[in-house]
Write an enzyme that holds these catalytic residues in place. Structure first.
Site, mmCIF file in Angstrom:
data_model
loop_
_atom_site.group_PDB
_atom_site.id
_atom_site.type_symbol
_atom_site.label_atom_id
_atom_site.label_comp_id
_atom_site.label_asym_id
_atom_site.label_seq_id
_atom_site.Cartn_x
_atom_site.Cartn_y
_atom_site.Cartn_z
ATOM 1 N N ALA A 8 2.273 14.519 8.907
ATOM 2 C CA ALA A 8 3.270 14.476 7.832
ATOM 3 C C ALA A 8 2.600 14.737 6.493
ATOM 4 O O ALA A 8 1.504 14.227 6.226
ATOM 5 C CB ALA A 8 3.962 13.116 7.814
ATOM 6 N N CYS A 38 -1.511 7.608 3.103
ATOM 7 C CA CYS A 38 -1.102 6.931 1.872
ATOM 8 C C CYS A 38 0.403 6.975 1.686
ATOM 9 O O CYS A 38 1.056 5.947 1.501
ATOM 10 C CB CYS A 38 -1.799 7.569 0.671
ATOM 11 N N LYS A 48 3.923 -0.727 -0.738
ATOM 12 C CA LYS A 48 4.384 -1.176 -2.058
ATOM 13 C C LYS A 48 5.897 -1.345 -2.083
ATOM 14 O O LYS A 48 6.413 -2.228 -2.775
ATOM 15 C CB LYS A 48 3.935 -0.201 -3.148
ATOM 16 N N GLU A 98 -10.576 -14.826 8.643
ATOM 17 C CA GLU A 98 -11.558 -13.926 8.040
ATOM 18 C C GLU A 98 -12.951 -14.367 8.463
ATOM 19 O O GLU A 98 -13.314 -15.535 8.305
ATOM 20 C CB GLU A 98 -11.430 -13.936 6.521
ATOM 21 N N ARG A 127 -10.885 0.629 7.926
ATOM 22 C CA ARG A 127 -10.556 1.968 8.393
ATOM 23 C C ARG A 127 -11.839 2.766 8.618
ATOM 24 O O ARG A 127 -12.872 2.469 8.008
ATOM 25 C CB ARG A 127 -9.657 2.690 7.382
ATOM 26 N N ASP A 164 -11.426 9.989 2.343
ATOM 27 C CA ASP A 164 -11.963 8.918 3.186
ATOM 28 C C ASP A 164 -13.097 9.354 4.098
ATOM 29 O O ASP A 164 -13.791 8.503 4.664
ATOM 30 C CB ASP A 164 -10.837 8.320 4.040
ATOM 31 N N HIS A 194 3.455 -6.228 -29.237
ATOM 32 C CA HIS A 194 3.715 -7.645 -28.972
ATOM 33 C C HIS A 194 5.204 -7.841 -28.710
ATOM 34 O O HIS A 194 6.037 -7.247 -29.399
ATOM 35 C CB HIS A 194 3.293 -8.500 -30.176
#
Length: 475
Positions: free
Chosen positions: A42, A47, A56, A209, A278, A318, A451
């Protein structure tokens, strides 16, 4: 039906249409290079389809539900119900919109798109297999090639992603129900993002972990803020334990762990999510036929133009050794590689690479820590601003964490920053820009910030390093 092998040629072949590959292809085409982009799955890669974007979207839904159900202090009383199927459909709609956009952008910029799996025949040609049996293949000869094949999730012994109760991060993002009990193996950024998300959606979450803290690679006081919030959300943390296996029980599964001392523990669950990292995808392309050799972990060595040992073959993203597995890094590397093919005098510079973790609260980092600066020979000066002293943070009801800025004491140049707190993923961009442009503490501190905003904390942290802070005590 296509039979046989069709031969074609291209000036630049890009393998993989993730954030490294499609960006490289578009930039090359913009520079007048005849560019072909090959993708087997795809457009947008992991990502866009199975990682950054869908996660997200899921995080946004979980945060909204949690906020609505936990705002009694503001006089808001609600008991929201999350329809996971509908949330998944919305998330998928976002992904579909973006993947379609990537394909359209490639075509609009004149990139030739080819669907299939690429394998090197030699250092100047690949064979592309199109789909299933009977769909044929073609040979594409190239002058230059960019490898952008990305990475895959790591599978650990005893946990087969083919087994129904065992989730990869991709499986978790496709869930249409929330498990009552979820064990997460791995306290890195993916594990902690998804742990927080499913806890907010109502799951009873346990994190296992093997190291002595979560979020390896981040400073301990940054991780501490996230760990404290995770525990407030009811997440059960077990550090120093490695997952060794699981078994089915009448009412779910039992996950077994083992400490360094050999002590075994068991945790009951309905699903177990394995998020331990990964690994690069370089073992499916016959790279040895092109004269390339990956290291023992599968990574390719490149120079600062992203050239491999075979100079007309580049690698980005990667698959590259010693660079973080981040989509924006892949995109920048793709641009560098494409522009170098086009003859531009470019090089990849990693000193201002931001990173973000979308936990609660978020983390944003860039450049050097104080320890890094000392190791590099600088005399660092550090400024820090707690979000609890930020009016805007208090008005969002999210005031945990801080902004920390690291600079060189002699020159004042900003060297790095660490942010943990609300919107850290957005705030870190200002400090990445500061490092990139060679800004000093004085530059950041003297810039008028709106501000009330969270960004004022960046200004105040710089002021703190200069001994000029107004809203926090100077260090």
């Amino acid at each position: 039906m296509v039979v046989g092998d069709i031969a074609t040629g291209t000036e630049l072949l890009v393998i993989g249409a993730g954030p490294g590959g499609y960006v490289a292809a578009i930039r090359a085409a913009q520079n007048g290079i005849d560019t072909t982009l090959v993708e087997k799955d795809a457009y947008g890669g992991t990502c866009l389809n199975y990682g950054c974007i869908p996660s997200k979207a899921l995080i946004t839904g979980a945060n909204l539900a949690h906020e609505a159900g936990n705002a009694e202090e503001m006089g808001i009383h609600a008991d929201p119900v999350v329809d996971m199927s509908q949330l998944r459909d919305w998330k998928s709609g976002v992904v579909d919109q973006l993947t379609g956009g990537v394909e359209k952008l490639c075509k609009a910029n004149g990139v030739n798109l080819v669907e299939g799996t690429a394998r090197f025949k030699d250092e100047n040609a690949v064979r592309i297999a199109h789909g299933g049996e009977g769909q044929g293949s073609e040979t594409i000869e190239f002058e230059h090639c960019i490898i952008a094949t990305g990475s895959r999730v790591i599978q650990i012994p005893g946990f087969d992603f083919g087994d129904e109760p065992v989730w990869s991060s991709r499986d978790a993002l496709e869930a249409d129900t929330v498990p009552e009990r979820l064990v997460v193996v791995g306290g890195g950024y993916i594990g902690m993002e998804l742990s927080t998300t499913f806890a907010k959606l109502g799951a009873d979450v346990t994190v296992v972990e093997m190291l002595d803290d979560i979020l390896p690679g981040y400073e301990s006081d940054v991780a501490r803020v996230v760990r404290k919030r995770a525990e407030e959300l009811g997440i059960d943390m077990h550090l120093g334990e490695g997952a060794s296996g699981w078994r089915e029980e009448d009412d779910g599964i039992m996950v077994t762990t083992e400490t360094e001392d050999g002590e075994e523990n068991e945790y009951r669950a309905d699903k177990v999510l394995v998020a331990v990292g990964r690994s690069p995808v370089t073992d499916t392309m016959d790279i040895e036929n092109a004269g390339l050799e990956a290291d023992d972990r599968g990574f390719l060595s490149v120079d600062d133009r992203r050239r491999t040992d075979v100079e007309h073959i580049y690698a980005v993203g990667d698959v590259v050794e010693d660079t973080p597995m981040l989509a924006h890094v892949a995109s920048k590397e793709g641009i560098v590689a494409a522009e170098h093919v086009a003859g531009e005098p470019v090089a990849f510079d990693s000193q201002a690479v931001p990173a973000a973790v979308f936990t609660d609260p978020e983390i944003g980092t860039v450049g050097m820590t104080e320890a890094d600066a000392e190791e590099a020979g600088f005399t660092p000066v550090v400024g820090q601003m707690p979000f609890r002293a930020s009016g805007r943070a208090l008005t969002t009801n999210h005031a945990d964490g801080f902004v920390r800025v690291v600079a060189d004491e002699e020159s004042g140049f900003v060297l790095g920053a660490q942010i943990v707190g609300p919107e850290a993923s957005e705030l870190i961009a200002e400090l990445a820009f500061a490092i990139e442009m060679g800004a000093t503490l004085e530059d950041v501190a003297s810039t008028i910030h709106t501000h009330p905003t969270l960004a004022e904390a960046v200004m105040e942290a710089a002021e703190n390093a200069l001994g000029q802070a107004i809203h926090t005590l100077n260090r």
